[in-house]
Design a protein around this motif. Structure first.
Motif, short mmCIF file in Angstrom:
data_model
loop_
_atom_site.label_atom_id
_atom_site.label_comp_id
_atom_site.label_asym_id
_atom_site.label_seq_id
_atom_site.Cartn_x
_atom_site.Cartn_y
_atom_site.Cartn_z
N SER A 38 0.73 -1.34 -0.10
CA SER A 38 0.03 0.00 -0.09
C SER A 38 0.97 1.14 0.10
N TYR A 39 1.79 1.30 -0.80
CA TYR A 39 2.69 2.46 -0.94
C TYR A 39 2.48 3.41 -2.28
N THR A 40 2.84 4.40 -2.19
CA THR A 40 2.91 5.40 -3.20
C THR A 40 4.09 5.58 -4.06
N ARG A 41 5.30 5.42 -3.57
CA ARG A 41 6.51 5.39 -4.15
C ARG A 41 7.42 4.32 -3.67
N THR A 75 -3.58 2.17 -7.40
CA THR A 75 -4.85 1.90 -7.20
C THR A 75 -5.29 0.58 -8.09
N ASP A 76 -5.71 -0.34 -7.47
CA ASP A 76 -6.10 -1.77 -7.90
C ASP A 76 -7.14 -1.45 -8.98
N PRO A 77 -6.91 -1.49 -10.34
CA PRO A 77 -8.06 -1.36 -11.41
C PRO A 77 -9.27 -2.18 -11.25
N HIS A 78 -9.04 -3.22 -10.46
CA HIS A 78 -10.13 -3.99 -10.04
C HIS A 78 -11.07 -3.63 -8.96
N VAL A 84 -1.78 -1.91 -5.19
CA VAL A 84 -0.88 -2.95 -5.81
C VAL A 84 0.33 -2.40 -6.30
N MET A 85 1.29 -3.43 -6.17
CA MET A 85 2.64 -3.12 -6.72
C MET A 85 2.72 -3.61 -8.21
#
Length: 305
Positions: A38-41, A75-78, A84-85
Motif C-alpha cells: 500500500s505504498y505510493t513510491r 490503485t487496483d483497477p479491479h 497494488v505493486m
C-alpha cells in the motif's frame, strides 16, 4: 492436509491463528513477513527491505537493462479500495531498448510457507503480441559456482505466450538443485499446465520435511522432493523478463505488466492453504499493511540472477 492443528501466536501485538501439521514446540513466537504494497513510491517500500535489481545479466535478453522505473504502485483497477505493486517491462526486440524488471526482499527465507496474490496478464498493454514474457513469484539464492550443490531456488513462472517447449499459456512450478549457464546444464524438477491464468491468482508454496508443495488458487499443482530441496537462505522476488528465444519479429515497442496485491511468509510452519488468505484478511482488518519479524540471516542481501 488432514486434520490440521491450530494455535494462536502473538507477533508484535498481532494475534494470528496458525494452522500447522504438528504442535509447536514451546511458546516460540511465529516469525512472519507480510506486505500488502500500500505504498505510493518505492522509497517507502525500500524502508521495509525491498530492493530493485540493477545488475545486467541472466535471465532474459542479453545486456538488457533492469529497469527501476518498472516498479510502481497504483490503485487496483479491479478494486478502487485496494493498492497494488506493478511490474512493467517492455521491448522492441533489441537489447538496448529492452527493460526487464525485478524487485527483491532480504535473503533470509528457507523453510516455511510462502504466498502471494498476483495478477497475470496475457496481452501487452500496447504493441504486437507474442513475445515470450515470463511473470513470476519466486525465492532464490546466488549461484556461488557452476553446478554448486549448495543452491536454492523455487519458482512460480507464468508464460502467457508460451515458451520452453510449449506454444500455449503455461504456468511452470520449478524447484532447482543447481545449474550452469555455459554449457546450459540444469538439475531441477518441474510441472506445468497449459491453461490461461490471466487475472488474480493466489500462489502458495509449502516448504518442509524435504517436500515442496506448490498450490494455485487452493489446488495442489506440483510436489517435489528431497533431490531439489533448498539448502541455503533465499530472497523473495518478483520479476518480469523476456525469453530471448521467443521474441516477435518486430521493431515496434510493446509493454507488459503484472500486479502484486500482497506477499506473505511464515517461517518453519506449514500453514494450511485455505488459511493463508484468511490470515491476510485478518492482518488487513487490523490495518496492518506491513510486518516483518523474520530474523535476518548471516547472508548478504542481493538482487540478481
Amino acid at each position: 492436509m488432514k486434520n490440521p492443528l491450530f494455535y494462536s501466536s502473538t507477533v508484535l501485538g498481532t494475534t494470528l491463528l496458525i494452522a500447522c501439521t504438528s504442535q509447536p514446540l514451546g511458546a516460540q513466537p511465529v516469525q512472519m513477513m507480510f506486505d500488502d504494497f500500500s505504498y505510493t513510491r518505492f522509497e517507502q517500500a525500500q524502508k521495509n527491505g525491498w530492493q530493485l535489481r540493477s545488475d545486467v545479466g541472466h535471465p532474459g535478453i542479453k545486456n538488457a537493462i533492469w529497469w527501476h522505473e518498472g516498479v510502481s504502485f497504483h490503485t487496483d483497477p479491479h478494486n478502487p479500495q485496494n493498492r497494488v505493486m506493478r511490474l512493467t517491462s517492455k521491448t522492441d526486440g533489441s537489447a538496448e531498448n529492452t527493460r526487464h524488471v525485478q524487485v527483491c526482499h532480504h535473503r533470509k527465507y528457507l523453510e516455511g510457507t510462502y504466498a502471494a496474490r498476483v495478477y497475470f496478464t496475457d496481452k501487452p498493454q500496447y504493441g504486437p503480441d507474442g513475445d515470450g514474457v515470463i511473470q513470476t513469484f519466486y525465492a532464490i539464492s546466488p549461484l556461488a559456482a557452476p553446478m554448486d550443490e549448495n543452491y536454492s531456488e523455487m519458482d512460480f513462472e507464468y508464460l502467457p505466450n508460451g515458451g520452453w517447449g510449449t506454444d500455449r499459456h503455461a504456468l511452470f512450478a520449478t524447484s532447482w538443485e543447481t545449474f550452469q549457464l555455459t554449457p546450459w546444464t540444469k538439475v531441477n524438477a518441474y510441472d506445468y499446465d497449459i491453461n490461461p491464468l490471466e487475472g488474480w491468482n493466489t500462489l502458495v508454496l509449502q516448504v518442509g520435511d524435504n517436500t515442496l508443495k506448490y498450490y494455485i488458487n487452493g489446488k495442489l499443482y506440483a510436489q517435489h522432493g528431497s533431490d531439489v530441496y533448498p539448502e541455503v537462505a533465499m530472497s523473495i522476488n518478483f520479476n518480469q523478463w523476456f525469453d530471448p528465444n521467443k521474441i516477435v519479429n518486430s521493431s515496434e515497442m510493446r509493454q507488459y505488466y503484472q500486479d502484486v496485491d500482497w506477499v506473505y511468509f511464515v517461517k518453519d510452519q506449514i500453514v494450511a492453504v485455505n488459511e493463508v488468505s484468511r490470515q491476510v484478511e485478518q492482518l488487513r482488518n487490523q490495518q496492518i499493511s506491513q510486518k516483518d519479524t523474520v530474523v535476518s540471516s548471516r547472508y548478504e542481501d542481493y538482487c540478481s540472477l
